[in-house]
Design a protein around this motif. Structure first.
Motif, short mmCIF file in Angstrom:
data_model
loop_
_atom_site.label_atom_id
_atom_site.label_comp_id
_atom_site.label_asym_id
_atom_site.label_seq_id
_atom_site.Cartn_x
_atom_site.Cartn_y
_atom_site.Cartn_z
N LYS A 109 1.52 0.25 -9.36
CA LYS A 109 2.77 0.94 -9.05
C LYS A 109 3.97 0.35 -9.79
O LYS A 109 5.10 0.74 -9.55
N THR A 126 -1.34 -3.75 -6.39
CA THR A 126 -0.33 -2.69 -6.35
C THR A 126 0.85 -3.02 -7.26
O THR A 126 1.51 -2.13 -7.80
N ASN A 140 -3.18 -7.04 -1.23
CA ASN A 140 -2.94 -5.81 -2.00
C ASN A 140 -2.04 -6.03 -3.21
O ASN A 140 -1.28 -5.15 -3.61
N LEU A 172 0.83 -1.21 0.00
CA LEU A 172 0.00 0.00 0.00
C LEU A 172 0.86 1.26 0.00
O LEU A 172 0.38 2.35 -0.36
#
Length: 347
Positions: free
Chosen positions: A279, A275, A272, A245
């Motif tokens: 990202k 991501t 998560n 995160l």
């Protein structure tokens, strides 16, 4: 009488039976046997060693369970456990090693071991540093820190680095490598004393006690307001979720281990993972054994740092092979401070 075979007592730590959950001292048993200090007649390509120091490492927990298809074989119940250690050669029928050579590598959890695959051992050439370092700083944990940080994470000066289990055998080195690169470094640990050690002795920019944090994602946001560029993963579970995160764009994650998961019947899910896409995170697991060909290059980097006082290494040494079961269990209870070593009884 000339030529008479000398026998010695050989204390051994055996695995009683396969386990589930957290390991206990009672899962291991100390056995006293006798060994002849002579290579059996007709046996070639082996070495007999006196074990001086044994290494306690988290991966050993996996070998205490009956697993199929793992990267490393399970221990055999009723037989000596095994791990990395530092040893002195007593007798050799292997051409590359001779009597009194010092070596590090896989050996039995016992006072004396007959090594049938000595090609896997590393001969110790530099003895002007503590021999215990070859269970940690100059052994497998040191190589693990080197490979994960430099080879997997490809660091750049000024990047933000987070290390979980940062006071352990690997994490303490990753943090110091990162500081030498000019990075901003934060570590997590499980006690106030370990946090102070990271900040005051090992040179981390900051550190926190993960047990005191109710919201790990918020904690990491506080320490890394612009995101984490490099994460050295030793823990897994909720910590990994919180890191994802807080990942910066093009974050790199070196997955060394996941100690929080080793004793669980069902590993915690990681929620998560998207991501990794949003990202552009690169997360890579690695096995240090795949990189041992780089050991000379590693020594060229680390030995001068040790001799110039630019690397600090914390060890927790338990005395006597009798202490080995408690020392190993202590890894999973946070008892050790730094690299956990067992000093086997002297020759």
């Amino acid at each position: 009488m000339a030529g008479e075979t000398v026998s010695r007592e050989n204390k051994q730590v055996l695995l009683k039976d396969y386990i589930t959950g957290f390991p206990k001292e009672s899962d291991m048993v100390l056995k006293k046997s006798t060994i002849d200090l002579k290579i059996p007649d007709g046996t070639n390509g082996v070495v007999l060693v006196k074990n001086l120091y044994l290494s306690c490492d988290p991966y050993m927990r996996n070998r205490m369970s009956h697993t199929v298809g793992s990267y490393i074989n399970s221990f055999t119940p009723g037989s000596p456990m095994a791990g990395y250690g530092v040893s002195r050669v007593i007798e050799s029928s292997y051409p590359d090693l001779k009597k009194d050579d010092l070596v590090w590598g896989f050996t039995g959890w016992e006072e004396y071991s007959l090594i049938t695959n000595p090609a896997t051992l590393f001969k110790i050439q530099n003895t002007d540093v503590p021999l215990t370092y070859y269970t940690g700083l100059l052994g497998m944990p040191g190589m693990t820190a080197y490979v994960g940080f430099y080879e997997i994470c490809t660091p750049k000066e000024g990047e933000s680095v987070f290390i979980s289990a940062a006071s352990g055998a690997v994490g303490q080195l990753v943090g110091q490598f990162a500081k030498l690169m000019g990075c901003y470094v934060v570590g997590s640990a499980g006690s106030k004393d370990k946090v102070e050690l990271l900040k005051n002795k090992l040179g981390f920019d900051d550190a926190f006690n993960y047990k005191e944090e109710e919201d790990l994602a918020a904690t990491l946001k506080r320490y890394f307001p612009k995101g984490i560029d490099i994460y050295f993963e030793n823990v897994g579970g909720k910590m990994l979720d919180a890191v994802l995160l807080n990942a910066a764009l093009h974050c790199r994650v070196a997955v060394c281990g996941m100690i929080s998961q080793y004793n669980l019947d069902r590993p915690e899910p990681v929620r998560n993972l998207f991501t990794l896409v949003s990202k552009r995170v690169r997360m890579e697991g690695f096995m240090v054994g795949d990189y041992y060909h780089q050991y000379p290059k590693f020594l060229d980097l680390v030995l001068p740092l040790i001799k110039n006082g630019k690397i600090t290494y914390i060890e927790d040494v338990a005395e006597g092979i009798e202490s080995a079961p408690a020392a190993l269990v202590g890894l999973f209870l946070g008892r050790n401070v730094g690299k956990q070593v067992v000093a086997v009884a002297p020759e």
